[in-house]
Design a protein around this motif. Structure first.
Motif, PDB file in Angstrom:
ATOM      1  N   PHE A 214      39.323  36.027  33.220  1.00  0.00           N
ATOM      2  CA  PHE A 214      38.301  35.835  34.244  1.00  0.00           C
ATOM      3  C   PHE A 214      37.420  34.648  33.903  1.00  0.00           C
ATOM      4  CE2 PHE A 214      39.249  40.370  34.872  1.00  0.00           C
ATOM      5  CZ  PHE A 214      39.472  40.351  36.240  1.00  0.00           C
ATOM      6  N   ARG A 215      36.812  34.076  34.956  1.00  0.00           N
ATOM      7  CA  ARG A 215      35.855  33.002  34.729  1.00  0.00           C
ATOM      8  C   ARG A 215      34.670  33.543  33.955  1.00  0.00           C
ATOM      9  NH1 ARG A 215      36.338  31.878  40.643  1.00  0.00           N
ATOM     10  NH2 ARG A 215      37.988  30.342  40.911  1.00  0.00           N
ATOM     11  N   GLU A 216      33.975  32.644  33.233  1.00  0.00           N
ATOM     12  CA  GLU A 216      32.834  33.050  32.412  1.00  0.00           C
ATOM     13  C   GLU A 216      31.743  33.692  33.252  1.00  0.00           C
ATOM     14  OE1 GLU A 216      32.507  33.097  29.180  1.00  0.00           O
ATOM     15  OE2 GLU A 216      34.519  32.322  28.893  1.00  0.00           O
ATOM     16  N   LYS A 217      31.495  33.155  34.459  1.00  0.00           N
ATOM     17  CA  LYS A 217      30.402  33.679  35.281  1.00  0.00           C
ATOM     18  C   LYS A 217      30.682  35.088  35.763  1.00  0.00           C
ATOM     19  CE  LYS A 217      32.117  31.725  39.638  1.00  0.00           C
ATOM     20  NZ  LYS A 217      31.763  30.901  40.794  1.00  0.00           N
ATOM     21  N   TYR A 218      31.959  35.513  35.711  1.00  0.00           N
ATOM     22  CA  TYR A 218      32.302  36.859  36.164  1.00  0.00           C
ATOM     23  C   TYR A 218      31.852  37.914  35.159  1.00  0.00           C
ATOM     24  CZ  TYR A 218      35.142  40.945  37.119  1.00  0.00           C
ATOM     25  OH  TYR A 218      35.555  42.209  37.357  1.00  0.00           O
ATOM     26  N   ILE A 227      32.242  40.066  44.703  1.00  0.00           N
ATOM     27  CA  ILE A 227      33.324  39.528  45.509  1.00  0.00           C
ATOM     28  C   ILE A 227      33.469  38.029  45.298  1.00  0.00           C
ATOM     29  CG2 ILE A 227      34.190  39.245  47.855  1.00  0.00           C
ATOM     30  CD1 ILE A 227      34.270  42.099  46.755  1.00  0.00           C
ATOM     31  N   GLN A 228      32.328  37.332  45.220  1.00  0.00           N
ATOM     32  CA  GLN A 228      32.379  35.868  45.130  1.00  0.00           C
ATOM     33  C   GLN A 228      32.924  35.387  43.794  1.00  0.00           C
ATOM     34  OE1 GLN A 228      29.935  37.686  46.200  1.00  0.00           O
ATOM     35  NE2 GLN A 228      29.317  36.949  48.224  1.00  0.00           N
ATOM     36  N   ASN A 229      32.747  36.187  42.738  1.00  0.00           N
ATOM     37  CA  ASN A 229      33.044  35.693  41.401  1.00  0.00           C
ATOM     38  C   ASN A 229      34.224  36.398  40.733  1.00  0.00           C
ATOM     39  OD1 ASN A 229      30.925  33.903  41.527  1.00  0.00           O
ATOM     40  ND2 ASN A 229      29.461  35.406  40.768  1.00  0.00           N
ATOM     41  N   LEU A 230      35.189  36.893  41.527  1.00  0.00           N
ATOM     42  CA  LEU A 230      36.299  37.635  40.939  1.00  0.00           C
ATOM     43  C   LEU A 230      37.389  36.730  40.389  1.00  0.00           C
ATOM     44  CD1 LEU A 230      36.686  40.556  43.473  1.00  0.00           C
ATOM     45  CD2 LEU A 230      35.629  40.582  41.239  1.00  0.00           C
ATOM     46  N   GLY A 231      37.319  35.468  40.627  1.00  0.00           N
ATOM     47  CA  GLY A 231      38.412  34.576  40.285  1.00  0.00           C
ATOM     48  C   GLY A 231      38.594  34.379  38.801  1.00  0.00           C
ATOM     49  N   GLY A 232      39.803  33.959  38.447  1.00  0.00           N
ATOM     50  CA  GLY A 232      40.161  33.602  37.081  1.00  0.00           C
ATOM     51  C   GLY A 232      41.463  32.843  37.142  1.00  0.00           C
ATOM     52  N   LEU A 233      42.160  32.773  36.014  1.00  0.00           N
ATOM     53  CA  LEU A 233      43.454  32.109  36.023  1.00  0.00           C
ATOM     54  C   LEU A 233      44.318  32.652  34.900  1.00  0.00           C
ATOM     55  CD1 LEU A 233      43.264  28.550  34.478  1.00  0.00           C
ATOM     56  CD2 LEU A 233      41.460  30.220  34.227  1.00  0.00           C
ATOM     57  N   TRP A 312      36.933  40.847  29.787  1.00  0.00           N
ATOM     58  CA  TRP A 312      37.341  39.482  29.438  1.00  0.00           C
ATOM     59  C   TRP A 312      38.521  39.027  30.287  1.00  0.00           C
ATOM     60  CZ3 TRP A 312      41.818  37.191  27.603  1.00  0.00           C
ATOM     61  CH2 TRP A 312      41.692  35.916  27.061  1.00  0.00           C
ATOM     62  N   GLY A 313      39.505  39.936  30.498  1.00  0.00           N
ATOM     63  CA  GLY A 313      40.703  39.559  31.254  1.00  0.00           C
ATOM     64  C   GLY A 313      41.617  40.749  31.462  1.00  0.00           C
ATOM     65  N   LEU A 314      42.845  40.463  31.895  1.00  0.00           N
ATOM     66  CA  LEU A 314      43.831  41.509  32.180  1.00  0.00           C
ATOM     67  C   LEU A 314      45.165  41.166  31.521  1.00  0.00           C
ATOM     68  CD1 LEU A 314      43.181  41.939  36.017  1.00  0.00           C
ATOM     69  CD2 LEU A 314      42.241  43.348  34.173  1.00  0.00           C
ATOM     70  N   LEU A 315      45.865  42.200  31.065  1.00  0.00           N
ATOM     71  CA  LEU A 315      47.227  42.072  30.543  1.00  0.00           C
ATOM     72  C   LEU A 315      48.156  42.648  31.609  1.00  0.00           C
ATOM     73  CD1 LEU A 315      48.858  41.243  28.007  1.00  0.00           C
ATOM     74  CD2 LEU A 315      48.576  43.581  27.177  1.00  0.00           C
ATOM     75  N   ILE A 316      49.023  41.810  32.192  1.00  0.00           N
ATOM     76  CA  ILE A 316      49.772  42.210  33.394  1.00  0.00           C
ATOM     77  C   ILE A 316      51.271  42.037  33.176  1.00  0.00           C
ATOM     78  CG2 ILE A 316      50.010  41.889  35.878  1.00  0.00           C
ATOM     79  CD1 ILE A 316      47.308  40.446  35.843  1.00  0.00           C
ATOM     80  N   ALA A 317      52.043  43.117  33.457  1.00  0.00           N
ATOM     81  CA  ALA A 317      53.510  43.077  33.416  1.00  0.00           C
ATOM     82  C   ALA A 317      54.047  43.069  34.846  1.00  0.00           C
ATOM     83  CB  ALA A 317      54.048  44.276  32.645  1.00  0.00           C
TER      84      ALA A 317
END
Length: 758
Positions: A214-218, A227-233, A312-317
């Motif tokens: 996720f982005r730091e601001k999230y 809703i506005q800050n759900l983005g990441g990469l 911090w993030g997601l682990l995705i299969a």
């Protein structure tokens, strides 16, 4: 590997688990009843005493029946308090074990005849007892797989499901141990994450596995910004085939997540999400459905990576070629990997912080070292300047003294001889003696005033005075010098009569003007011009002295106000003086809270501009300076400091001792109040918690000897509201750390002086 060895389970188990297995064998015997046979080492021991040498195990349970044959063997490891356990349901292995027993039993043993039917391999048909045994054995050995036993291994031979589950558990532990070992051995987060993604994809046999950050601001958004800050990469990825589209560095559109209820909340709670059919799950969101279709996502399994309570993030299969029903064991294992990755990320963050602190510390060391070098150079330069100053002063003092001694000696000689000098010559000699004496007095006064300012002994005597009168007085004072040097001296007084009154120390203002005008006259050539301008700007007094003198080089302007600094050695000899005039001027200006600026052009002249704010009348009492000095020197000057920090105590001690105070430092202790009462100081400086300060202050006010002792407290910070409350408790003044030497001396002087006046 032969079939028998494949169907044998070998494990190291705690004693408690082994006891549960023994209970399982007894439970099966109760279900089967008298038609079954249950033998163990306790039953056989009276007939076969060397059973462990014959059978290779100290403890065993053997169940023989028409529906189920199962063997449990265990050897105790005394050092680890665990059992080396062997479990088998293989007909051949059980037949061989039974045959060994039968051979070593006596012919008269009742067991021998019952064992004979089982010395040949016996293959029971699938039955409820076998299913019950599988389920119970599974629950004991692999409890986390119990919910999926019927689905995973329906129709398999006895013990095979348990064997397969244990083999999978070993593989999981091996992968976890590999990941944990890498976390402990490496601080390179990228290496750890890349390895984890690659190995986990292979272990789970999924088509693609990614880490989505996720982005730091999230990480710390408020509820209204979710809703506005759900983005990441996607930052890390492993694919089973290069034909699968890559998600690396792909940013999902934030609006796609708006349709997912409680999107971030469930991940923050540590929930693991398994979706077998994403097309059906996200059919309501066209945006998300198109995104998943574009990247071939048919099924997905998601575990959160939570670092120190923050998502911090997601682990995705991902399954990309066919849909997949996710097992509970796979969900749990992905969650475990996510937890270990969170540890690795936190460890990397801590390491980065330590490195940053290390770099900051190294930079500070470099800066401090450079500052020390600069201080040493400055100290050496100051010592050199002081040496030159003293040498110069000897010349400056010797010249007028020579005149005084020489001319007074001449007059004395003529009077002793009874001879008469012409009156005009006598008057000339006397004028020269008087002027030389005044010159000496001015130089001595400059040095003494500068010394007093440096030691913090100066106290302003603030009152209202006439600007016009002060300006004209100072012009009159320097008029003789300007006439002697043939320099045009002008006064530009831009003050309206109704605004002529100003609040400051008039003596110090005159002193400022005298030094500036004297400096201008000294460096202005014959027929030059010196102008004094006086005006008011709002609540400030503005004084400007402009000359048409020799000017100052731009790079040397900062040295003008330094102590013992002269711009040119030759200038000292030509123009004379102590060289302290401008340094003294700057300190007098700053004592008023004002500023001084200078502009200069070589061979065209210089302009000095002073701005002094109007001084509040309550800053000083309307008494003479001599009265204040007398009060300071006659008052008890004992000051006690209660401070646990040695550096702060040393600084304050040196400052107060240099200012002729009797300084006593007390460390914190239970008897500090009693010591202060015995010392009866004029003032106490306290650097303690507020409760301790109030306790000491209250104790001092109770005794006649210390009731007038002033209390000054040191604080890291304090608001006006806090000070209002504290002052009501009897505290006299405060000082904010870090300590500013001049301010400390001013506050202490003011406390002691006020104490004397009261």
């Amino acid at each position: 590997m032969n079939p028998v060895s494949k169907s044998i389970l070998r494990r190291t188990l705690p004693i408690s688990i082994f006891e549960k297995l023994c209970s399982l064998w007894r439970e099966l015997m109760e279900i089967e009843g008298s038609s079954a046979i249950l033998l163990n080492d306790s039953i056989i021991y009276p007939e076969i005493t060397d059973i462990s040498e014959i059978l290779g195990a100290k403890k065993f349970y053997l169940l023989l029946s028409s529906q189920l044959c199962a063997l449990l063997q265990g050897t105790l490891n005394d050092s680890s308090l665990s059992y080396q356990v062997i479990i088998t349901c293989d007909p051949q292995a059980i037949a061989e074990f039974t045959h060994k027993l039968e051979q070593h039993l006596d012919n008269s043993s009742p067991w021998r005849k019952r064992l004979i039917p089982y010395i040949e391999p016996h293959l029971p048909q699938s039955n409820p007892l076998e299913t019950h045994f599988n389920s119970r054995l599974w629950n004991i050995l692999v409890p986390e797989f119990s919910e999926t036993s019927d689905v995973m291994y329906e129709g398999l031979r006895t013990c095979e499901p348990v064997e397969e589950a244990l083999r999978q558990q070993v593989a999981q532990e091996r992968l976890l141990n590999q990941l944990i070992g890498q976390i402990h051995q490496s601080l390179e987060l990228s290496v750890i994450l890349e390895t984890a993604v690659r190995e986990l994809r292979s272990f789970l046999e999924v088509d693609r596995l990614v880490i989505y950050k996720f982005r730091e601001k999230y990480l710390s958004t408020s509820e209204s910004e979710k809703i506005q800050n759900l983005g990441g990469l996607v930052t890390y990825e492993s694919r089973v085939s290069q034909s699968i589209p890559s998600l690396l560095n792909v940013v999902a559109e934030d609006v796609c997540f708006a349709t997912i209820p409680e999107y971030q909340h469930k991940y923050r709670q540590g929930e693991i999400v398994a979706i077998e059919d994403v097309e059906r799950q996200y059919s309501a969101s066209l945006c998300l459905s198109q995104f998943l279709e574009k990247y071939w996502i048919l099924s997905k399994l998601i575990a959160p990576i939570i670092v120190e309570g923050e998502l911090w993030g997601l682990l995705i299969a991902h399954q990309c070629f066919k849909k997949r029903q996710w097992l509970e064991s796979e969900k749990a294992f992905l969650g475990q990997i996510g937890e270990h990755l969170a540890v690795a990320i936190y460890q990397a963050q801590l390491y980065a912080q330590v490195q940053e602190q290390k770099n900051t510390f190294e930079q500070r060391v470099i800066e401090s070292t450079q500052a020390l070098r600069d201080t040493l150079i400055a100290s050496q330069a100051a010592n050199h300047s002081k040496s030159e100053f003293l040498g110069n002063m000897s010349h400056e003092l010797r010249t007028p003294l020579t005149c005084i001694i020489g001319l007074s000696g001449t007059l004395l000689h003529w009077s002793q001889e009874g001879l008469n000098l012409p009156v005009d010559k006598q008057r000339k000699y006397l004028d020269t003696i008087q002027n030389s004496g005044k010159h000496l007095l001015d130089m001595i006064n400059e040095i003494l005033e500068y010394s007093n300012l440096q030691s913090g002994k100066y106290v302003l005597s603030v009152r209202y005075f006439s600007l016009t009168k002060v300006a004209k007085n100072i012009m009159q004072r320097v008029s003789d010098e300007s006439e002697h040097r043939r320099i045009n001296l002008e006064l530009d007084l831009q003050i309206e009569p109704q605004k002529d009154s100003f609040s400051a120390d008039p003596e110090r203002v005159q002193q400022i003007l005298y030094h500036l005008l004297n400096n201008a006259l000294k460096f202005t050539s014959k027929n030059g011009k010196v102008t004094l301008r006086v005006w008011l700007e709002k609540n400030q007094l503005c004084l400007e002295v402009e000359d048409t003198g020799i000017g100052i080089e731009e790079e040397k302007i900062p040295l003008l106000f330094e102590s013992f600094q002269q711009l040119e050695n030759s200038r000292r000899r030509v123009y004379g003086g102590t060289g302290l005039g401008l340094a003294l001027t700057k300190q007098l200006v700053e004592l008023h809270g004002g500023t001084i600026e200078v502009e200069s052009i070589i061979n065209k002249g210089s302009t000095f501009t002073v701005r002094i704010p109007s001084q509040p009348q309550n800053k000083a009492k309307l008494v003479s300076q001599s009265e204040k000095n007398q009060a300071l020197f006659t008052k008890n000057k004992t000051i006690v400091l209660v401070e646990s920090n040695e550096e702060i105590a040393t600084l304050i001690g040196e400052l107060l001792t240099a200012a002729n105070y009797h300084f006593i430092w007390l460390m914190d202790g239970t008897k500090v109040i009693k010591k202060i009462e015995l010392l009866e100081p004029s003032a106490v400086i306290l650097d303690k918690e507020l409760s301790k300060i109030i306790e000491i202050n209250d104790s001092l006010k109770q005794y006649p000897e210390t009731k007038d002792t002033k209390v000054l407290i040191l604080r890291n910070e304090i608001t006006s509201k806090e000070w209002t409350e504290i002052s009501k408790m009897g505290i006299d003044d405060y000082l904010i750390k870090p300590i500013q030497p001049n301010l400390l001396l001013k506050r202490v002087n003011a406390l002691i002086f006020n104490n004397n006046e009261s």
